[in-house]
Design a protein around this motif. Structure first.
Motif, PDB file in Angstrom:
ATOM      1  N   ASP A   1       0.812  -1.225   0.000  1.00 53.90           N
ATOM      2  CA  ASP A   1       0.000   0.000   0.000  1.00 53.90           C
ATOM      3  C   ASP A   1       0.839   1.266   0.000  1.00 53.90           C
ATOM      4  OD1 ASP A   1      -2.109  -1.773   0.225  1.00 53.90           O
ATOM      5  OD2 ASP A   1      -2.305  -1.508   2.387  1.00 53.90           O
TER       6      ASP A   1
ATOM      7  N   THR B   1      -0.168   5.362   0.558  1.00 53.47           N
ATOM      8  CA  THR B   1      -1.276   5.662   1.467  1.00 53.47           C
ATOM      9  C   THR B   1      -0.685   5.882   2.846  1.00 53.47           C
ATOM     10  OG1 THR B   1      -1.589   3.361   2.127  1.00 53.47           O
ATOM     11  CG2 THR B   1      -2.820   4.113   0.207  1.00 53.47           C
TER      12      THR B   1
ATOM     13  N   SER C   1      -4.270   3.740  -5.534  1.00 53.40           N
ATOM     14  CA  SER C   1      -4.590   5.179  -5.595  1.00 53.40           C
ATOM     15  C   SER C   1      -3.518   5.922  -6.401  1.00 53.40           C
ATOM     16  CB  SER C   1      -4.716   5.757  -4.182  1.00 53.40           C
ATOM     17  OG  SER C   1      -3.541   5.527  -3.445  1.00 53.40           O
TER      18      SER C   1
END
Ligand code: C2E
Ligand code: CA
Ligand code: CA
Length: 252
Positions: free
Chosen positions: A159, A162, A183
């Motif tokens: 991840d 983030t 993202s």
């Protein structure tokens, strides 16, 4: 279904056979082949049906159930990689590990034992670490991870992009891999593009591999290739598969 109900039902779910592992393929940008898989937990609740790990992992983390569940996932990951190896289609396997697991000595002891007794090459197993990064400031944990790294295990920063991920973490974690969060993969702004370029440059300078996560479109795939990612994972390429399905896909 209420969280309290789920929490009580989760107890014993592993023993009752309600939890299983699925494996999502990761593709190498150079060869275009599946070179690794990520193990993901699935819970088939007898009444509610499929419960998302986004719901039950936090519950398991709040209770001691994460240790049982985490151990089960490591066992399934080794079993899957071993059977693919035996079939003549070896791939690397990654397992998600929660902070609470990293805090117990038993976790390292059992993983040491697994690595010492497996027929798999050591680099074939990677643990993915995410929200747990701040605990790497605990010297004993950082030391234990260094030891595992020394034994050949892969360590992935999950991840990335983030929460509290930053470039300086690459100095503290003995990482072999960094996973760019979806993202970032989706964001085509000049700022994010510049960020991704500098992350990749720094990581590659340290021989850290980059995996693009959550790739859903050809545009994202091509952009990640151009930016220099090593591997890609996402629904565009492959959904999470059972061990048997994966075996058939790899066998061609
Ligand atoms: P994660 O580690 O970031 O895993 C990737 C998640 O993204 C998986 O969700 C996967 O199915 C999903 N995904 C893959 N490709 C795409 C895509 O193209 N688009 C989108 N939107 N999603 C994609 P999943 O299986 O629901 O797992 C959610 C999270 O639960 C995981 O996120 C991980 O943090 C946690 N988790 C799952 N299994 C385990 C486990 O065994 N142990 C621990 N500690 N956490 C787990
Ligand atoms: Ca992960
Ligand atoms: Ca992730």
């Amino acid at each position: 279904m209420h969280v309290e109900q789920l929490a009580s039902d989760l107890e014993g779910a592993v023993e009752r056979g309600e939890i299983h592992a699925v494996f999502q393929p990761q593709f190498d940008f150079v060869s275009g082949q599946i070179v690794a898989v990520e193990a993901l937990a699935r819970w088939n609740h007898p009444l509610a049906g499929a419960v998302s790990p986004l719901d039950f992992i936090p519950i398991a983390e709040r209770t001691s159930l994460i240790h049982r569940l985490g151990r089960f996932m490591i066992e399934r990951a080794f079993a899957c990689a071993t059977s693919l190896d035996a079939q003549g289609t070896p791939v690397e396997v990654s397992v998600n590990v929660s902070a609470a697991q990293l805090e117990t000595l038993e976790f390292y002891d059992r993983l040491d034992h697994d690595l010492a007794t497996t027929t798999l090459p050591k680099y074939a197993v990677t643990i993915e670490i995410t929200e747990s990064l701040p605990i790497l400031d605990v010297p004993s944990i950082a030391y234990r991870l260094q030891q595992l790294r020394g034994a050949g295990l892969g360590i992935s920063i999950d991840d990335y992009g983030t929460g509290h991920s930053s470039l300086t973490q690459l100095d503290r974690v003995p990482a072999t891999e960094l996973k760019l969060d979806q993202s970032l993969v989706r964001d085509t702004s000049p700022e994010v593009t510049t960020l991704i370029r500098s992350v990749i440059e720094l990581a590659h300078h340290r021989s850290i591999r980059i995996v693009a996560e959550g790739v859903e479109t050809y545009d994202q795939l091509e952009r990640m290739r151009e930016l220099g990612c090593d591997r890609a994972q996402g629904y565009l390429l492959a959904m999470p598969l059972t061990s048997d399905e994966l075996g058939r896909v790899l066998a061609g």
